[in-house]
Design an enzyme around this catalytic site. Structure first.
Site, PDB file in Angstrom:
ATOM      1  N   PHE A 174       0.864  -1.192   0.000  1.00  0.00           N
ATOM      2  CA  PHE A 174       0.000   0.000   0.000  1.00  0.00           C
ATOM      3  C   PHE A 174       0.893   1.231   0.000  1.00  0.00           C
ATOM      4  O   PHE A 174       1.699   1.415   0.901  1.00  0.00           O
ATOM      5  CB  PHE A 174      -0.932   0.052   1.220  1.00  0.00           C
ATOM      6  CG  PHE A 174      -1.853   1.237   1.174  1.00  0.00           C
ATOM      7  CD1 PHE A 174      -3.050   1.163   0.470  1.00  0.00           C
ATOM      8  CD2 PHE A 174      -1.507   2.442   1.767  1.00  0.00           C
ATOM      9  CE1 PHE A 174      -3.898   2.270   0.380  1.00  0.00           C
ATOM     10  CE2 PHE A 174      -2.346   3.555   1.688  1.00  0.00           C
ATOM     11  CZ  PHE A 174      -3.550   3.451   0.997  1.00  0.00           C
TER      12      PHE A 174
ATOM     13  N   ASP B  43       9.307   2.890   1.849  1.00  0.00           N
ATOM     14  CA  ASP B  43       8.109   3.595   2.301  1.00  0.00           C
ATOM     15  C   ASP B  43       7.939   3.303   3.790  1.00  0.00           C
ATOM     16  O   ASP B  43       7.499   2.219   4.184  1.00  0.00           O
ATOM     17  CB  ASP B  43       6.893   3.133   1.484  1.00  0.00           C
ATOM     18  CG  ASP B  43       5.612   3.870   1.888  1.00  0.00           C
ATOM     19  OD1 ASP B  43       5.619   4.544   2.941  1.00  0.00           O
ATOM     20  OD2 ASP B  43       4.615   3.765   1.144  1.00  0.00           O
TER      21      ASP B  43
ATOM     22  N   LYS C  30       2.496   9.690   8.287  1.00  0.00           N
ATOM     23  CA  LYS C  30       1.594   9.443   9.424  1.00  0.00           C
ATOM     24  C   LYS C  30       1.987  10.074  10.776  1.00  0.00           C
ATOM     25  O   LYS C  30       1.399  11.075  11.143  1.00  0.00           O
ATOM     26  CB  LYS C  30       1.324   7.948   9.528  1.00  0.00           C
ATOM     27  CG  LYS C  30       0.435   7.479   8.358  1.00  0.00           C
ATOM     28  CD  LYS C  30      -0.070   6.085   8.515  1.00  0.00           C
ATOM     29  CE  LYS C  30      -1.165   5.785   7.506  1.00  0.00           C
ATOM     30  NZ  LYS C  30      -0.714   5.115   6.289  1.00  0.00           N
TER      31      LYS C  30
HETATM   32  C1  LIG Z   1      -0.961   5.425   4.878  1.00  0.00           C
HETATM   33  C2  LIG Z   1       0.124   5.041   3.952  1.00  0.00           C
HETATM   34  C3  LIG Z   1       0.353   5.743   2.761  1.00  0.00           C
HETATM   35  C4  LIG Z   1      -0.525   6.882   2.300  1.00  0.00           C
HETATM   36  O1  LIG Z   1      -0.516   7.947   3.177  1.00  0.00           O
HETATM   37  P1  LIG Z   1      -1.676   9.059   3.118  1.00  0.00           P
HETATM   38  O2  LIG Z   1      -1.243  10.091   4.108  1.00  0.00           O
HETATM   39  O3  LIG Z   1      -2.951   8.382   3.466  1.00  0.00           O
HETATM   40  O4  LIG Z   1      -1.700   9.589   1.735  1.00  0.00           O
HETATM   41  C5  LIG Z   1       1.422   5.348   1.972  1.00  0.00           C
HETATM   42  N1  LIG Z   1       2.229   4.333   2.332  1.00  0.00           N
HETATM   43  C6  LIG Z   1       2.032   3.638   3.475  1.00  0.00           C
HETATM   44  C7  LIG Z   1       2.970   2.539   3.836  1.00  0.00           C
HETATM   45  C8  LIG Z   1       0.975   3.956   4.310  1.00  0.00           C
HETATM   46  O5  LIG Z   1       0.755   3.246   5.429  1.00  0.00           O
END
Ligand SMILES: *Cc1c(COP(=O)(O)O)cnc(C)c1O
Length: 431
Positions: free
Chosen positions: A152, A237, A266
């Site tokens: 994700f 990420d 986050k």
């Molecule tokens: C939540 C998340 C995203 C996206 O972040 P948003 O602030 O919702 O755009 C991307 N990568 C990972 C691993 C995430 O957990």
């Protein structure tokens, strides 16, 4: 007003908000039926005054919980200056300070600030393309991106193209071309799919939405070796697993592999929207003024708070705390797994844990039952109960969570043992 009448009025607050939303919002979320009004520490309070122990942190965001004094103070101080926003055309006091701190803890050298995770990933993908263009003047174009199954990375066009879940991608095609998914943690599949046309491997060192799966050091090392050799970028990420949640600042630090680019968001600003792209100097060298930008990203309020969040994590030794509490929580969850046959596996690291149940119905029931029992957790990847408590969580809170989890699992099991009774009940409820 009588107590009963007051309750009726308060109850209708949720009902009326719910009804109003149904008419005016895009129907993207099936929310829990709770109207939140207040938070303090690890506790949330709804419109009826019911309290909930928060083991989700607004999906991994509220690292210091609610109303943390240092965060409240930083917000008060910055808002008093009048500068919530100034644009990136001017200097403010906090971008350099924050970037320096992030560089120090990550081993990266440069930062760019965004408003969200998806923007950080989007920018990282742009960096990879720009880097490949600048470095490979001749030969085969280098533009493809390898991501992992169950990944994700966000919802914007580039980030969503690298996100595995089909229902997030397919309604919006054609997406960014050139993305291919590698079988999770499968070194042979990575070697098969990697070639000189790849400009980046993008991965979460510890997958979040995909159900809490840790990428092995062997896979990370292979991804590092392949990208290094061909001049592609390795992008970690760390939006969900980074900033100390696993017990180290970044999850890639457990493997000793250093990426070229790191994406953050986050928990970085304790609840305010802020994201970051961190990268090495070599990568930063391909970026020139005007190539990339943002109106809101890296504003003074969010950056001032992020500096404070980092200070608190450091001064309160929250990395060690997260590792310790994570081990304690794992022990509690494994005890549940031993007692309840519906639990398939306990996974994760530090304060990022997933408990996989045998089927989606069970997970749905258990997440809801935990909420009814006063604990916020969530179901991800259909069958996984995900726990992302704030970093300020204590053992006594883990005990409360484990008890509510235990009760929810027992409730599921007793419902399974008397299917006729519960079917009759639900029919009766509807009639
Ligand atoms: C939540 C998340 C995203 C996206 O972040 P948003 O602030 O919702 O755009 C991307 N990568 C990972 C691993 C995430 O957990």
């Amino acid at each position: 007003m009588t107590a009963a009448a007051a309750t009726a009025v308060k109850k209708s607050a949720l009902a009326s908000v719910q009804a109003a939303e149904q008419h005016v919002l895009l129907p993207t979320y099936d929310r829990y039926k709770v109207l939140l009004r207040r938070g303090k520490g690890v506790w949330l309070y709804d419109a009826e005054g019911k309290k909930y122990l928060d083991f989700l942190s607004g999906i991994g965001v509220n690292a210091l919980g609610y109303a943390h004094p240092a965060v409240v103070k930083a917000i008060r101080k910055q808002t008093a200056t009048g500068l919530l926003h100034i644009s990136n055309l001017f200097f403010h006091d906090f971008q350099a300070e924050l970037a320096e701190k992030l560089a120090k803890i990550s081993g990266m050298e440069r930062a760019f600030f965004t408003n969200s995770g998806t923007e950080a990933v989007e920018g990282a993908l742009k960096l990879a393309r720009a880097y490949a263009k600048a470095k490979t003047k001749t030969g085969k174009p280098k533009w493809r991106v390898l991501a992992l199954e169950n990944s994700f990375h966000g919802r914007t066009m580039g980030a969503v193209a690298t996100t595995w879940t089909k229902k997030y991608r397919e309604p919006f095609g054609p997406l960014m071309p050139g993305v291919e998914f590698v079988k999770f943690d499968d070194v042979a599949d990575l070697e098969k799919k990697f070639d000189a046309s790849v400009c980046a491997i993008l991965l979460e060192p510890l997958q979040g939405e995909g159900g809490i799966h840790l990428v092995s050091p062997a896979f990370l090392k292979k991804a590092r070796a392949l990208t290094q050799k061909s001049g592609a970028l390795l992008i970690a990420d760390e939006i969900q697993c980074g900033m100390g949640r696993t017990g180290k600042w970044f999850a890639y630090q457990w493997s000793g592999v250093k990426p070229d680019v790191v994406t953050l968001a986050k928990p970085i600003a304790g609840g305010l929207p802020l994201g970051a792209i961190l990268c090495t100097q070599t990568v930063a060298d391909v970026i020139h003024p005007g190539m990339h930008g943002t109106t809101f990203g890296g504003g003074p309020l969010a950056c001032a708070v992020a500096v404070t969040v980092l200070d608190v994590i450091e001064k309160q030794h929250l990395l060690a705390h997260n590792a310790e509490l994570g081990a304690y929580m794992r022990g509690k969850l494994e005890a549940l797994a031993a007692r309840h046959a519906v639990v398939k596996e306990v996974r994760g690291k530090g304060l990022m844990m997933g408990v996989e149940l045998r089927d989606a119905e069970a997970a749905k029931f258990v997440a809801k039952a935990m909420l009814d029992n006063g604990v916020v957790a969530n179901r991800t990847h259909e069958v996984v109960i995900r726990l992302l408590p704030p970093f300020i969580v204590e053992k006594k809170h883990v005990d409360i969570m484990a008890k509510a989890f235990d009760k929810a699992l027992s409730q599921w099991e007793s419902q399974q043992q008397s299917p006729k009774k519960s079917a009759a009940k639900s029919r009766g409820g509807k009639g």
